[in-house]
Design a protein around this motif. Structure first.
Motif, PDB file in Angstrom:
ATOM      1  N   UNK A   1       0.854  -1.187   0.000  1.00  0.00           N
ATOM      2  CA  UNK A   1       0.000   0.000   0.000  1.00  0.00           C
ATOM      3  C   UNK A   1       0.887   1.233   0.000  1.00  0.00           C
ATOM      4  N   UNK A   2       0.284   2.344  -0.393  1.00  0.00           N
ATOM      5  CA  UNK A   2       0.985   3.625  -0.405  1.00  0.00           C
ATOM      6  C   UNK A   2       0.077   4.695   0.179  1.00  0.00           C
ATOM      7  N   UNK A   3       0.700   5.712   0.720  1.00  0.00           N
ATOM      8  CA  UNK A   3       0.005   6.924   1.140  1.00  0.00           C
ATOM      9  C   UNK A   3       1.052   8.018   1.208  1.00  0.00           C
ATOM     10  N   UNK A   4       0.600   9.247   1.378  1.00  0.00           N
ATOM     11  CA  UNK A   4       1.592  10.311   1.439  1.00  0.00           C
ATOM     12  C   UNK A   4       0.985  11.673   1.637  1.00  0.00           C
ATOM     13  N   UNK A   5       1.782  12.680   1.248  1.00  0.00           N
ATOM     14  CA  UNK A   5       1.318  14.062   1.370  1.00  0.00           C
ATOM     15  C   UNK A   5       2.076  14.938   0.393  1.00  0.00           C
ATOM     16  N   UNK A   6       1.436  16.019   0.032  1.00  0.00           N
ATOM     17  CA  UNK A   6       2.058  17.065  -0.775  1.00  0.00           C
ATOM     18  C   UNK A   6       2.260  18.287   0.099  1.00  0.00           C
ATOM     19  N   UNK A   7       3.368  18.980  -0.136  1.00  0.00           N
ATOM     20  CA  UNK A   7       3.568  20.300   0.448  1.00  0.00           C
ATOM     21  C   UNK A   7       3.118  21.286  -0.613  1.00  0.00           C
ATOM     22  N   UNK A   8       2.093  22.067  -0.288  1.00  0.00           N
ATOM     23  CA  UNK A   8       1.453  22.952  -1.251  1.00  0.00           C
ATOM     24  C   UNK A   8       1.524  24.382  -0.721  1.00  0.00           C
ATOM     25  N   UNK A   9       1.849  25.312  -1.613  1.00  0.00           N
ATOM     26  CA  UNK A   9       1.885  26.728  -1.242  1.00  0.00           C
ATOM     27  C   UNK A   9       0.667  27.441  -1.807  1.00  0.00           C
ATOM     28  N   UNK A  10      -0.001  28.200  -0.944  1.00  0.00           N
ATOM     29  CA  UNK A  10      -1.055  29.096  -1.407  1.00  0.00           C
ATOM     30  C   UNK A  10      -0.350  30.360  -1.874  1.00  0.00           C
ATOM     31  N   UNK A  11      -0.379  30.625  -3.172  1.00  0.00           N
ATOM     32  CA  UNK A  11       0.445  31.701  -3.733  1.00  0.00           C
ATOM     33  C   UNK A  11      -0.002  33.082  -3.298  1.00  0.00           C
ATOM     34  N   UNK A  12      -1.258  33.232  -2.912  1.00  0.00           N
ATOM     35  CA  UNK A  12      -1.772  34.540  -2.505  1.00  0.00           C
ATOM     36  C   UNK A  12      -1.047  35.078  -1.268  1.00  0.00           C
ATOM     37  N   UNK A  13      -0.816  34.199  -0.285  1.00  0.00           N
ATOM     38  CA  UNK A  13      -0.210  34.661   0.964  1.00  0.00           C
ATOM     39  C   UNK A  13       1.050  33.891   1.351  1.00  0.00           C
ATOM     40  N   UNK A  14       1.479  32.944   0.530  1.00  0.00           N
ATOM     41  CA  UNK A  14       2.686  32.183   0.804  1.00  0.00           C
ATOM     42  C   UNK A  14       2.526  31.111   1.867  1.00  0.00           C
ATOM     43  N   UNK A  15       1.299  30.879   2.326  1.00  0.00           N
ATOM     44  CA  UNK A  15       1.053  29.873   3.355  1.00  0.00           C
ATOM     45  C   UNK A  15       1.318  28.476   2.786  1.00  0.00           C
ATOM     46  N   UNK A  16       2.055  27.665   3.566  1.00  0.00           N
ATOM     47  CA  UNK A  16       2.356  26.289   3.188  1.00  0.00           C
ATOM     48  C   UNK A  16       1.402  25.358   3.944  1.00  0.00           C
TER      49      UNK A  16
END
Length: 128
Positions: free
Chosen positions: A96-111
């Motif tokens: 099995x696999x699972x995971x996560x992405x690190x995503x940036x909200x470009x409007x305010x730079x929030x990760x």
């Protein structure tokens, strides 16, 4: 297909056993998985990094980390979709696999961390 939603970002995954590229007698099982990322949030986002946890029934946990997804760091406007296909090898026919992405909200730079739902990798070696 499995799906998870984090802060308006929907991640769906569908896995497929690739029998023609596998050699069960040599403990080599190949799987592909198609990931669809849909941005239902009001913010434009960019996928910066990924982290996968790959569990093989015949081995221990394998962690794969890196920038973006398949060589890209896609930017998704609100309502946009990004889809890609990747793969992995197992020594057993089940995992099995699972995971996560690190995503940036470009409007305010929030990760934010966006969850990738757990999905099964099962070789259908008895279908023939």
């Amino acid at each position: 297909m499995v799906t998870a939603i984090t802060e308006g970002i929907k991640v769906s995954v569908e896995s497929t056993y690739q029998q023609e590229f596998s050699s069960p007698h040599q403990h080599h099982f190949v799987f592909t998985y198609k990931v669809t990322i849909e941005n239902y949030s009001p913010a434009t986002i960019q996928v910066l990094r990924r982290r996968w946890e790959i569990y093989d029934a015949g081995e221990t946990l394998k962690i794969i980390e890196g920038d973006g997804v398949v060589g890209q760091q896609p930017v998704l406007e609100p309502g946009a979709t990004h889809q890609y296909v990747s793969g992995c090898n197992l020594r057993s026919g089940m995992g099995k696999m699972k995971g996560k992405y690190e995503v940036e909200k470009l409007m305010d730079g929030k990760i934010i961390e966006v969850g990738i739902p757990e999905f099964q990798l099962i070789a259908d070696v008895f279908d023939n």
